[in-house]
Design a protein around this motif. Structure first.
Motif, PDB file in Angstrom:
ATOM      1  N   ARG A  21       0.839  -1.195   0.000  1.00 41.69           N
ATOM      2  CA  ARG A  21       0.000   0.000   0.000  1.00 41.69           C
ATOM      3  C   ARG A  21       0.880   1.254   0.000  1.00 41.69           C
ATOM      4  O   ARG A  21       1.793   1.377   0.814  1.00 41.69           O
ATOM      5  CB  ARG A  21      -0.904   0.027   1.239  1.00 41.69           C
ATOM      6  N   ASP A  22       0.577   2.156  -0.897  1.00 38.90           N
ATOM      7  CA  ASP A  22       1.232   3.465  -0.963  1.00 38.90           C
ATOM      8  C   ASP A  22       0.120   4.496  -0.830  1.00 38.90           C
ATOM      9  O   ASP A  22      -0.639   4.727  -1.773  1.00 38.90           O
ATOM     10  CB  ASP A  22       1.982   3.600  -2.286  1.00 38.90           C
ATOM     11  N   GLN A  23       0.014   5.125   0.354  1.00 36.12           N
ATOM     12  CA  GLN A  23      -1.130   5.966   0.675  1.00 36.12           C
ATOM     13  C   GLN A  23      -0.694   7.290   1.299  1.00 36.12           C
ATOM     14  O   GLN A  23       0.426   7.413   1.797  1.00 36.12           O
ATOM     15  CB  GLN A  23      -2.045   5.231   1.676  1.00 36.12           C
ATOM     16  N   ALA A  24      -1.616   8.242   1.272  1.00 32.08           N
ATOM     17  CA  ALA A  24      -1.344   9.511   1.952  1.00 32.08           C
ATOM     18  C   ALA A  24      -1.247   9.290   3.452  1.00 32.08           C
ATOM     19  O   ALA A  24      -0.418   9.902   4.136  1.00 32.08           O
ATOM     20  CB  ALA A  24      -2.432  10.524   1.625  1.00 32.08           C
ATOM     21  N   TYR A  25      -2.088   8.417   3.981  1.00 35.29           N
ATOM     22  CA  TYR A  25      -2.037   8.017   5.388  1.00 35.29           C
ATOM     23  C   TYR A  25      -2.487   6.559   5.465  1.00 35.29           C
ATOM     24  O   TYR A  25      -3.175   6.059   4.563  1.00 35.29           O
ATOM     25  CB  TYR A  25      -2.929   8.910   6.257  1.00 35.29           C
ATOM     26  N   LEU A  26      -2.100   5.863   6.504  1.00 35.15           N
ATOM     27  CA  LEU A  26      -2.379   4.436   6.587  1.00 35.15           C
ATOM     28  C   LEU A  26      -3.859   4.156   6.823  1.00 35.15           C
ATOM     29  O   LEU A  26      -4.472   4.723   7.707  1.00 35.15           O
ATOM     30  CB  LEU A  26      -1.577   3.799   7.728  1.00 35.15           C
ATOM     31  N   SER A  28      -6.818   0.631   5.782  1.00 35.29           N
ATOM     32  CA  SER A  28      -7.092  -0.562   4.996  1.00 35.29           C
ATOM     33  C   SER A  28      -8.130  -0.240   3.925  1.00 35.29           C
ATOM     34  O   SER A  28      -9.221   0.230   4.249  1.00 35.29           O
ATOM     35  CB  SER A  28      -7.612  -1.692   5.881  1.00 35.29           C
ATOM     36  N   PRO A  29      -7.829  -0.471   2.649  1.00 40.46           N
ATOM     37  CA  PRO A  29      -8.839  -0.249   1.595  1.00 40.46           C
ATOM     38  C   PRO A  29     -10.093  -1.084   1.815  1.00 40.46           C
ATOM     39  O   PRO A  29     -11.158  -0.762   1.290  1.00 40.46           O
ATOM     40  CB  PRO A  29      -8.096  -0.685   0.321  1.00 40.46           C
ATOM     41  N   ARG A  33     -11.490   3.491   5.679  1.00 35.83           N
ATOM     42  CA  ARG A  33     -10.921   4.507   6.575  1.00 35.83           C
ATOM     43  C   ARG A  33     -10.253   3.778   7.733  1.00 35.83           C
ATOM     44  O   ARG A  33     -10.530   2.600   7.981  1.00 35.83           O
ATOM     45  CB  ARG A  33     -12.029   5.432   7.106  1.00 35.83           C
ATOM     46  N   ARG A  93       4.052  10.421   2.436  1.00 38.02           N
ATOM     47  CA  ARG A  93       3.427   9.171   2.037  1.00 38.02           C
ATOM     48  C   ARG A  93       3.600   8.119   3.137  1.00 38.02           C
ATOM     49  O   ARG A  93       4.576   8.134   3.887  1.00 38.02           O
ATOM     50  CB  ARG A  93       4.043   8.625   0.747  1.00 38.02           C
ATOM     51  N   SER A  94       2.625   7.236   3.215  1.00 34.60           N
ATOM     52  CA  SER A  94       2.697   6.079   4.105  1.00 34.60           C
ATOM     53  C   SER A  94       2.745   4.836   3.226  1.00 34.60           C
ATOM     54  O   SER A  94       1.874   4.634   2.383  1.00 34.60           O
ATOM     55  CB  SER A  94       1.478   6.027   5.027  1.00 34.60           C
ATOM     56  N   LYS A  95       3.763   4.017   3.433  1.00 34.42           N
ATOM     57  CA  LYS A  95       3.929   2.817   2.622  1.00 34.42           C
ATOM     58  C   LYS A  95       4.065   1.609   3.548  1.00 34.42           C
ATOM     59  O   LYS A  95       4.821   1.648   4.520  1.00 34.42           O
ATOM     60  CB  LYS A  95       5.157   2.941   1.718  1.00 34.42           C
TER      61      LYS A  95
END
Length: 296
Positions: A21-26, A28-29, A33, A93-95
């Motif tokens: 996952r490469d997200q603005a903040y952590l 779970s898809p 949220r 980014r949060s990865k």
């Protein structure tokens, strides 16, 4: 904090799932949220980039890049990115790499092989949450990165190697040691109940009204809820589920296409063929032939 009791396998359709996952903040898809949740699957988390606060069981601590945690079934948890990640103009980014393991599939196999006794003991200890560090973390992180692009046998072997590495390592400690007693008020995941209902009734007509009743929600509330969690309308999700089931049947059984249409919830063979072609760019006949089974 309210605890969401959910499952992962119905979403992924995979007993061993690895994702980057490469997200603005952590977050779970699968949940849409960040939320405090638990599930029956084991979970291995490696923070590639990012920092913030994590709650695992009754333990609250900070996390940062390089952190690695392995948690057992039904352990409540949440990772919350630092507030700096939520700022409107943030470029941070949060990865993370996450591995989910359905214990119902792997535990019976491990239980009957004495060579896996150490792994079995470690899986029991994962109920306390295991923090992994040092050379073990470095080795596992490299393997996780490689496995995130693998599938099939290679992924299964990689999983066993990782479990063995954790079981024999001294580079680990428990995240919490006290018994966990109802850490929060709980509510079941309504979306899981809906997904299960769809799978169990895929050959029947499924109405929006009925699934709203399954979720114990009004129609407008359910539509908003479903789209917020799945990022698609219910009708789109249902069509995708029927087409996934259709492809499976076309591969696995030798039945007339008209009968497969009926088994996927379609009363009209022509409508089934149209929807199938819209999804796959092939007719059911072409798809069946392309997989080496031309008996229709």
């Amino acid at each position: 904090m309210r605890l969401l009791q959910t499952e992962i396998t119905p979403f992924t359709n995979n007993s061993l799932h690895i994702e980057f996952r490469d997200q603005a903040y952590l977050f779970s898809p699968l949940h849409g949220r960040p939320c405090f949740h638990s599930h029956p699957e084991l979970e291995l988390v490696f923070i590639v980039e990012g920092y913030g606060k994590r709650i695992i069981g009754n333990n609250v601590s900070h996390y940062e890049s390089g952190d690695m945690v392995f948690i057992g079934p039904n352990v409540p948890h949440i990772w919350l990115s630092d507030p700096a990640f939520y700022k409107k103009d943030s470029i941070m980014r949060s990865k993370v790499i996450v591995m989910y393991i359905n214990p119902k599939i792997f535990e019976p196999m491990l239980a009957f092989v004495t060579e896996f006794d150490g792994v079995n003991e470690m899986l029991q200890q994962a109920a306390k949450g295991i923090n992994i560090f040092g050379e073990t973390r470095n080795s596992i992180s490299e393997k996780l990165i490689a496995l995130s692009s693998k599938s099939g046998f290679e992924k299964a072997i990689g999983f066993l190697q990782i479990m063995h590495m954790i079981s024999i390592s001294e580079d680990r400690n428990f995240i919490y040691t006290d018994e966990l007693n109802n850490p929060a008020s709980q509510n079941s995941d309504r979306l899981i109940e809906v997904i299960k209902y769809i799978k169990e009734n895929i050959e029947k007509p499924i109405s929006l009204k009925k699934v709203a009743e399954v979720a114990c929600m009004t129609l407008p509330s359910f539509c908003r809820f479903f789209k917020s969690r799945t990022k698609m309308r219910f009708s789109q999700y249902l069509a995708d589920a029927r087409m996934t089931h259709a492809r499976k049947l076309l591969i696995e059984i030798d039945k007339p296409i008209s009968e497969i249409a009926y088994m996927c919830g379609f009363n009209s063979n022509s409508h089934f063929c149209k929807v199938f072609k819209d999804h796959t760019k092939q007719s059911p006949y072409q798809y069946k032939c392309s997989i080496g089974n031309s008996s229709v």
